[in-house]
Design a protein around this motif. Structure first.
Motif, PDB file in Angstrom:
ATOM      1  N   GLY A   1      -2.457  -0.631  16.172  1.00  0.00           N
ATOM      2  CA  GLY A   1      -2.808   0.633  15.259  1.00  0.00           C
ATOM      3  C   GLY A   1      -1.879   0.824  14.097  1.00  0.00           C
ATOM      4  N   LEU A   2      -2.190   1.767  13.248  1.00  0.00           N
ATOM      5  CA  LEU A   2      -1.414   2.099  12.106  1.00  0.00           C
ATOM      6  C   LEU A   2       0.140   2.058  12.505  1.00  0.00           C
ATOM      7  N   ALA A   3       0.598   2.964  13.552  1.00  0.00           N
ATOM      8  CA  ALA A   3       1.899   3.097  14.173  1.00  0.00           C
ATOM      9  C   ALA A   3       2.431   1.976  14.253  1.00  0.00           C
ATOM     10  N   ASP A   4       1.755   0.907  14.915  1.00  0.00           N
ATOM     11  CA  ASP A   4       2.626  -0.224  15.114  1.00  0.00           C
ATOM     12  C   ASP A   4       2.907  -1.057  13.840  1.00  0.00           C
ATOM     13  N   ILE A   5       1.840  -0.987  12.869  1.00  0.00           N
ATOM     14  CA  ILE A   5       2.202  -1.626  11.440  1.00  0.00           C
ATOM     15  C   ILE A   5       3.414  -0.860  10.858  1.00  0.00           C
ATOM     16  N   LEU A   6       3.653   0.464  11.000  1.00  0.00           N
ATOM     17  CA  LEU A   6       4.596   1.222  10.316  1.00  0.00           C
ATOM     18  C   LEU A   6       6.135   0.843  10.868  1.00  0.00           C
ATOM     19  N   THR A   7       6.035   0.494  12.261  1.00  0.00           N
ATOM     20  CA  THR A   7       6.973   0.083  13.022  1.00  0.00           C
ATOM     21  C   THR A   7       7.576  -1.286  12.504  1.00  0.00           C
ATOM     22  N   ALA A   8       6.455  -2.069  12.363  1.00  0.00           N
ATOM     23  CA  ALA A   8       6.849  -3.541  11.732  1.00  0.00           C
ATOM     24  C   ALA A   8       7.591  -3.246  10.352  1.00  0.00           C
ATOM     25  N   VAL A   9       6.922  -2.566   9.593  1.00  0.00           N
ATOM     26  CA  VAL A   9       7.483  -2.387   8.185  1.00  0.00           C
ATOM     27  C   VAL A   9       8.975  -1.834   8.291  1.00  0.00           C
TER      28      VAL A   9
ATOM     29  N   GLY B   1       1.438   5.865  -1.084  1.00  0.00           N
ATOM     30  CA  GLY B   1       2.494   6.777  -0.524  1.00  0.00           C
ATOM     31  C   GLY B   1       2.063   6.791   1.081  1.00  0.00           C
ATOM     32  N   LEU B   2       2.827   6.926   1.885  1.00  0.00           N
ATOM     33  CA  LEU B   2       2.569   6.947   3.326  1.00  0.00           C
ATOM     34  C   LEU B   2       1.360   7.886   3.870  1.00  0.00           C
ATOM     35  N   ALA B   3       1.176   8.926   3.170  1.00  0.00           N
ATOM     36  CA  ALA B   3       0.216   9.929   3.585  1.00  0.00           C
ATOM     37  C   ALA B   3      -1.125   9.348   3.359  1.00  0.00           C
ATOM     38  N   LYS B   4      -1.218   8.646   2.275  1.00  0.00           N
ATOM     39  CA  LYS B   4      -2.683   8.257   1.923  1.00  0.00           C
ATOM     40  C   LYS B   4      -3.062   6.595   2.242  1.00  0.00           C
ATOM     41  N   THR B   5      -1.985   5.911   3.016  1.00  0.00           N
ATOM     42  CA  THR B   5      -2.241   4.709   3.364  1.00  0.00           C
ATOM     43  C   THR B   5      -2.924   4.730   4.580  1.00  0.00           C
ATOM     44  N   SER B   6      -4.072   3.845   4.780  1.00  0.00           N
ATOM     45  CA  SER B   6      -4.812   4.060   5.955  1.00  0.00           C
ATOM     46  C   SER B   6      -4.921   2.311   6.159  1.00  0.00           C
TER      47      SER B   6
ATOM     48  N   CYS C   1       0.784  -1.264  -0.027  1.00  0.00           N
ATOM     49  CA  CYS C   1       0.125  -0.110   0.135  1.00  0.00           C
ATOM     50  C   CYS C   1       0.929   1.310   0.052  1.00  0.00           C
ATOM     51  N   ILE C   2       2.046   1.289   0.752  1.00  0.00           N
ATOM     52  CA  ILE C   2       2.796   2.418   0.925  1.00  0.00           C
ATOM     53  C   ILE C   2       3.365   2.694  -0.476  1.00  0.00           C
ATOM     54  N   ASP C   3       3.929   1.517  -1.083  1.00  0.00           N
ATOM     55  CA  ASP C   3       4.652   1.478  -2.320  1.00  0.00           C
ATOM     56  C   ASP C   3       3.622   2.205  -3.438  1.00  0.00           C
ATOM     57  N   ARG C   4       2.306   1.878  -3.406  1.00  0.00           N
ATOM     58  CA  ARG C   4       1.099   2.383  -4.306  1.00  0.00           C
ATOM     59  C   ARG C   4       0.833   3.688  -4.202  1.00  0.00           C
TER      60      ARG C   4
END
Length: 199
Positions: free
Chosen positions: A59-67, A33-38, A28-31
Motif C-alpha cells: 500500500g501507499l504507507a509501505d511506499i512512503l516508508t521506502a521513500v 505534495g504528500l497530501a495529493k500523491t496517490s 510525485c511527492i516533489d511535484r
C-alpha cells in the motif's frame, strides 16, 4: 519474470523495480505534495498499472516508508557531521536526540510518515535492526572515546543507538506540553542518560 509497462524500459530485477517505484513516488511527492500523491499517481509516474505497484508494495504507507528509508543515508551523514563537534560520549548522545527531534520534522522525505500520520510505520522503520545498525555506525564514527565509558563492542553501540532512537521517537510522537526548548530537552536527556556515559 514478466514486466508490463515501465515506459518501454522494464527493470531487470525485483530490486530495480522497487527502486523505480520509490523514485516515482519521490517525484510525485516533489511535484504534487504528500497530501495529493496517490498510488495511482505513482503508478502513472512509473509507467505501470496500480496492480504492478501492488506486486511490490502492499500500500501507499509501505511506499512512503521506502521513500523515507531511501533518505536515511544522507540524513545519517549530516547527523554524523553535526555530532562530530561534540567531544564527550555524554554530549554526543544528548545532542543526537535533540538534533533528531528538531531535524526529522523538517526532512523532506523522512518526515513524510509523521506528516501523513503514519506514525506506526515510521516507528517500525526507525526501530528496525537496520536503523539500529545505522545509528551504531554513526556513533562509532564520532571522534569520542567510547571505551572510556564502557561502550566497547559493536553490540554496546547498537544498544546505545537503540535507546537514543527510542528516546527521540518518544519526543516526536508525544511532545511535551508546553513544548520543550532545545536547552530544556538537553537538560532532561543529560540528567538521565548522562550518568551512564561519564568516565
Amino acid at each position: 519474470m514478466g514486466y508490463h509497462g515501465w515506459q518501454g524500459n522494464p527493470p531487470g530485477t525485483e530490486n530495480e523495480a522497487r527502486r523505480r517505484i520509490v523514485e516515482a513516488a519521490t517525484a510525485c511527492i516533489d511535484r504534487l505534495g504528500l497530501a495529493k500523491t496517490s498510488l495511482s499517481d505513482i503508478a502513472t509516474e512509473a509507467g505501470v498499472t496500480r496492480q504492478t505497484v501492488y506486486r511490490y508494495f502492499p500500500g501507499l504507507a509501505d511506499i512512503l516508508t521506502a521513500v523515507a528509508e531511501a533518505g536515511a543515508e544522507e540524513f545519517a551523514e549530516r547527523m554524523e557531521l553535526h555530532l562530530a563537534s561534540f567531544e564527550t560520549p555524554e554530549e554526543a548522545a544528548v545532542e543526537s536526540v535533540v538534533w533528531a527531534v528538531r531535524t526529522i520534522p523538517q526532512e523532506p522525505y523522512m518526515s513524510l510518515l509523521l506528516r501523513a500520520g503514519e506514525t506506526d510505520s515510521f516507528t517500525a522503520g526507525v526501530t528496525s535492526p537496520l536503523s539500529f545498525a545505522l545509528g551504531a555506525r554513526i556513533l562509532g564514527n564520532l571522534p569520542v572515546n567510547w571505551p572510556a565509558v564502557g561502550v566497547t563492542t559493536d553490540a554496546d553501540l547498537r544498544s546505545l543507538a537503540e535507546i537514543l532512537m527510542r528516546l527521540f521517537i518518544s519526543f516526536l510522537r508525544y511532545p511535551s506540553t508546553p513544548p520543550l526548548t532545545d536547552d530544556q530537552m538537553r537538560a532532561l536527556v543529560r540528567r538521565w542518560i548522562g550518568p551512564a556515559l561519564r568516565g
